[in-house]
Design a protein around this motif. Structure first.
Motif, PDB file in Angstrom:
ATOM      1  N   CYS B  45       0.852  -1.192   0.000  1.00 30.42           N
ATOM      2  CA  CYS B  45       0.000   0.000   0.000  1.00 30.42           C
ATOM      3  C   CYS B  45       0.883   1.236   0.000  1.00 30.42           C
ATOM      4  O   CYS B  45       1.824   1.335   0.792  1.00 30.42           O
ATOM      5  CB  CYS B  45      -0.909   0.011   1.225  1.00 30.42           C
ATOM      6  N   CYS B  48       0.095   3.246   3.671  1.00 27.80           N
ATOM      7  CA  CYS B  48       0.586   2.749   4.960  1.00 27.80           C
ATOM      8  C   CYS B  48       1.827   1.873   4.820  1.00 27.80           C
ATOM      9  O   CYS B  48       2.452   1.519   5.818  1.00 27.80           O
ATOM     10  CB  CYS B  48      -0.523   1.994   5.702  1.00 27.80           C
ATOM     11  N   CYS B  59      -6.125  -1.478  -0.258  1.00 30.11           N
ATOM     12  CA  CYS B  59      -5.674  -1.574   1.126  1.00 30.11           C
ATOM     13  C   CYS B  59      -6.933  -1.531   1.985  1.00 30.11           C
ATOM     14  O   CYS B  59      -7.687  -0.559   1.909  1.00 30.11           O
ATOM     15  CB  CYS B  59      -4.743  -0.429   1.487  1.00 30.11           C
TER      16      CYS B  59
HETATM   17 ZN   LIG Z   1      -2.732   1.119   3.452  1.00 30.11          ZN
END
Ligand SMILES: [Zn+2]
Lengths: 384, 166, 362
Positions: B45, B48, B59
């Motif tokens: 992702c 994050c 995500c």
């Molecule tokens: Zn994420």
């Protein structure tokens, strides 16, 4: 703007492995008629119907509200069908309560059911999909690894799960509607039952039931019924993603947040003290200590100690699952509503042999999916 | 009227068979194609930084598309497990068997896998494992390319290294 | 209860849909939803953190697996945990649930979405499972045959002709030429359509909806948020002034199939008759059903029906109803209407119906 809402009638079927004496329509009517009688109302008094159940594949009947509308007196009325996985019985009650609180309706019938024996539920849960190796063998296979994780984290001894399995079945002996009535249940009997999904034994898992639950909810100016109303003091739903990096499946954030929300609405600061009784979705014995922690009835890691001390037993200071719980009756779609319904019965004083003396404030909780969907409500004998 | 004329009909069998196409999507297709080459393809992702395997294309916490492909190794750790002892329709594995949550090295999410080549009473949380693939000629873009996982014999991972994935 | 019940003004603050297609082979449900959710937020420059509640509509039977709504949530990213619900109904009913919560005044904004991929299985078989499981489903009656029974009843009652059905189909698909998201958009005269073969008498091919993969999303907003978010696009809010839905009996033999009392009742409760209707977005999957719904809504000749093309141009099962509400709101927001009605249906032969009245500001 929000109206007060109360439970004024409850009804449920006799839950059994196989209700082959009755059709799906007959099953939901059995519960709904009982709820109407309890509310001293007739079908014509109902403004809207909210129905919930778990996956349609359990019965092979798609969007069954369409077929069930006439059986539930919904012709000419609004009808909504809720599906939020295992928490659905709770969510359905909450959606129905919103119809009252929003001022849209005065009296709403809410019903939840499952007729698991009409199809192979294990099959319905394990439909082959290219992404999931067929390893799970039902819900127990999903939850057992998380139970193992809880045991590792908390250092809980093995016998805690067996204690819950015995306690809830003993409570079910007080409840004439419960599916399982195991008069001779004991720690030894649980220990000798087959290991299904190690560490879970057969008697530590819920049965598979046919059954339905129903409630009549009403606005403050439309109260009726054989017993005083159970006022809704708080209700909430929370969801989190099914799988994500760092997800705590033993103590999910969604459960903690949902509890914090309903407690704030109901003015509850110390759940163990403030509640007189709680009815919590425990389909596998170990989920009692896990949810004791998640719901803030004790400190993290201490849930099993509370269970071991007898605090959650029928004569303990905070009885959990006086009805016998999901471990004694599990018509999946209705299981959440049965939790919400039992606490309404408790604060209305109509629970008979499983009545906790003087119960005034109670928590009902349901969860679903892989512990990512939660619904809860707090009901009380006093007007909020 | 015979006696049976008074007995209720209690069962009506309606066989239902429905066939469905399955659309794995862009991200899962990459994962499946990786399996055909005996590799685990994950995605990171961009918000994050977590690595998902298999990725469903988003995500789950950020709700954004995962676009960076990450090739993951064959090895990982058992975070938790259960031993399945329930027979059920469609089951293809002899019971009892170990159903383990496996966290591949470098991934931030575990997935469920079958663990073999170890007695069911010797499995432990933290055990190091590796994938055993089918023969090269049998590799397909599906999970059946992974025959099972087995212990590597390496020392167990410390609880602290995987506890956040429980 | 009366139609005059005071309701809290709630606006359709944003609407987005994927291009309706016969089959999206490339993306899974999450991948189909993600850009639509991003767009519905992006339209009004908000994020998921700005909505207080999420509600979705879908059904497991379209993909053939249980809990299909569960993974779809990954298109939103419900972290930290969110207040969220799901109906196994068209997204229009998900919008109704969200609207109900907004009525209580404790929350101000909600995300509603719907997804349905009608192309993955055989819809004729799948929808047969909606019928009475003891007496009807075992016979596998398909929805087209049931709609044909209804259409024949209309003809026998002297309420419509096959030419009317062709005219509706022709108009719908011609209107769809103006809708970049429509699936079937073409200008063919009704006389030409009447040369189509029958699929099930009296329904010719043109009177049937296409099979569609579709996803859609709406943001509802109340109070200051409604005004501020509309302003971000230089728009004025589009308000929902009334909404209601009603059920009929399941037994087709017990219904007069040529009328829709449930639509009429919902229309009355939603206050459709309280003013002129410039645009009506009607969820009548079969051309013949539009005749029935238009009559039940009490529409006159000055109402433009289905300027989007309606379900005859794109019929994503579980999302087509929500899309009607979105299209009706867009018609107002873009100045093509001042007052509009949206309709959604569920079940065989229009068994359950929802009516939503929307109004713009002068
Ligand atoms: Zn994420």
């Amino acid at each position: 703007m929000s109206e007060r809402c109360a439970v004024i009638g409850v009804g449920q079927t006799h839950h059994k492995a196989k209700r082959d004496d009755i059709s799906i329509a007959g099953l939901v009517r059995e519960a709904a008629k009982a709820a109407l009688e309890d509310a001293e109302l007739t079908w014509a008094d109902i403004d809207a119907v909210v129905i919930g159940k778990a996956p349609d594949m359990f019965e092979g009947n798609m969007m069954p509200e369409i077929y069930l509308a006439p059986a539930l007196g919904a012709v000419g009325k609004p009808m909504i069908r809720v599906h939020t996985a295992g928490s659905v019985g709770g969510s359905t009650s909450i959606v129905a309560a919103h119809l009252i609180r929003s001022g849209a309706h005065k009296r709403v019938l809410t019903v939840a059911y499952e007729k698991q024996s009409d199809s192979d539920a294990m099959w319905a849960l394990s439909v082959p999909q290219p992404f999931a190796a067929p390893l799970l063998a039902g819900a127990g296979g999903y939850f057992a690894p998380h139970i193992r994780a809880y045991m590792r984290r908390s250092g809980a001894p093995d016998h805690i799960g067996r204690m819950v399995a015995v306690k809830d079945r003993q409570n079910a002996m007080r409840n004439p509607y419960a599916h399982l009535h195991l008069a001779d249940i004991s720690m030894e009997m649980v220990e000798e039952s087959m290991m299904l999904w190690d560490p879970l034994r057969y008697l530590e898992a819920c049965p598979s039931s046919d059954g339905a639950a129903a409630m009549v909810l009403a606005a403050e100016d439309s109260i009726s019924g054989r017993y005083p109303p159970a006022w809704v003091h708080g209700m909430a739903m929370r969801s989190e993603p099914t799988m994500f990096a760092g997800r705590d499946q033993v103590n999910p954030q969604a459960g903690r947040d949902c509890a914090a929300d309903v407690y704030a609405q109901a003015g509850v600061t110390d759940p163990r003290k403030d509640f007189d009784v709680a009815e919590v979705y425990v389909p596998f014995s170990w989920y009692e200590p896990m949810w004791l922690e998640n719901l803030g009835f004790c400190d993290l890691g201490d849930g099993w100690k509370l269970t071991e001390s007898g605090a959650t037993a029928f004569d303990g200071d905070i009885p959990w699952n006086t009805s016998g719980g999901v471990l004694s009756s599990n018509p999946i779609g209705a299981s959440g509503m049965l939790r919400f319904l039992e606490v309404a019965m408790q604060v209305r004083g109509q629970a008979g042999e499983h009545q906790v003396d003087g119960a005034r404030l109670a928590l009902g909780q349901a969860y679903g999916g892989g512990s990512q969907f939660f619904s809860m409500w707090v009901v009380g004998s006093e007007k909020p | 009227m015979t006696e049976t004329a008074h007995e209720p009909v209690t069962t009506l069998a309606t066989p239902i068979r429905l066939d469905f196409d399955f659309t794995p999507g862009v991200a899962q297709s990459r994962f499946l194609k990786g399996l055909a080459k005996a590799t685990f393809m994950g995605q990171r992702c961009s918000v994050c930084g977590k690595v998902y395997v298999p990725s469903r294309g988003s995500c789950p916490t950020d709700g954004v598309p995962t676009t960076d492909d990450v090739e993951l190794p064959n090895t990982g750790v058992v975070t938790t497990y259960c031993v399945v002892n329930v027979p059920f329709a469609g089951q293809s594995i002899e019971i009892p068997y170990i159903c383990a949550q496996i966290l591949l090295d470098g991934a931030n999410i575990s997935f469920m896998g079958l663990l073999q080549e170890i007695p069911t009473d010797q499995i432990r949380m933290g055990m190091r494992v590796e994938a055993v693939w089918v023969d090269e000629a049998e590799l397909t873009p599906s999970l059946s390319s992974v025959r099972y996982f087995r212990p590597t014999g390496e020392p167990d991972a410390e609880y602290d290294t995987y506890k956040e994935y429980l | 209860m009366s139609p005059a019940r005071t309701i809290r003004p709630v606006s359709v603050a944003s609407f987005a849909q994927a291009r309706n297609v016969r089959r999206d082979d490339e993306h899974n449900e999450v991948e189909m939803l993600m850009p639509v959710v991003a767009e519905v937020f992006g339209n009004i420059s908000i994020t998921k953190d700005d909505v207080d509640f999420i509600c979705s509509g879908s059904t497991d039977y379209l993909i053939g697996g249980p809990f299909s709504f569960v993974m779809a949530l990954d298109a939103v990213g419900v972290w930290p945990p969110r207040s969220e619900s799901h109906v196994e109904m068209d997204g229009a009913w998900a919008l109704y649930e969200a609207w109900t919560l907004l009525q209580e005044g404790e929350i101000d904004a909600a995300l509603v979405y719907a997804f349905g991929r009608s192309s993955l299985g055989d819809l004729n078989e799948i929808l047969a499972l909606q019928l009475d499981p003891y007496y009807e489903a075992p016979l596998w009656p398909d929805p087209t045959s049931l709609a044909a029974l209804q259409a024949q009843a209309l003809i026998d009652a002297g309420k419509a002709t096959e030419a009317d059905f062709a005219a509706i189909a022709s108009r719908s698909r011609k209107s769809a030429l103006e809708n970049p998201n429509a699936q079937v958009a073409i200008d063919i005269a009704p006389e030409v359509l009447l040369e189509d073969p029958y699929v099930v008498t009296p329904l010719r091919r043109h009177a049937l909806p296409p099979i569609t993969d579709a996803v859609a999303a709406v943001v509802l907003a109340a109070g200051d948020k409604a005004i501020e978010w509309a302003g971000r696009r230089g728009r004025k809010p589009v308000w929902i002034t009334g909404m209601d839905h009603r059920m009929e009996t399941h037994s087709l033999g017990a219904r007069d199939l040529t009328v829709s009392p449930s639509t009429a009742k919902a229309a009355e409760m939603a206050g459709v008759g309280g003013g002129p209707v410039d645009v009506a977005e009607i969820h009548a999957p079969f051309a013949s059903q539009e005749v029935i719904v238009a009559e039940a809504l009490g529409l006159g000749g000055d109402t433009t029906i289905n300027p989007s093309g309606g379900p005859l141009a794109a019929n994503g099962v579980m999302s087509a109803g929500l899309i009607r509400i979105g299209e009706a709101a867009e018609a107002i927001a873009t100045g093509r209407a001042r007052r509009a009605v949206a309709h959604a249906t569920s079940g065989p032969c229009l068994q359950q119906n929802l009516v939503c009245v929307l109004e713009g500001e002068a």
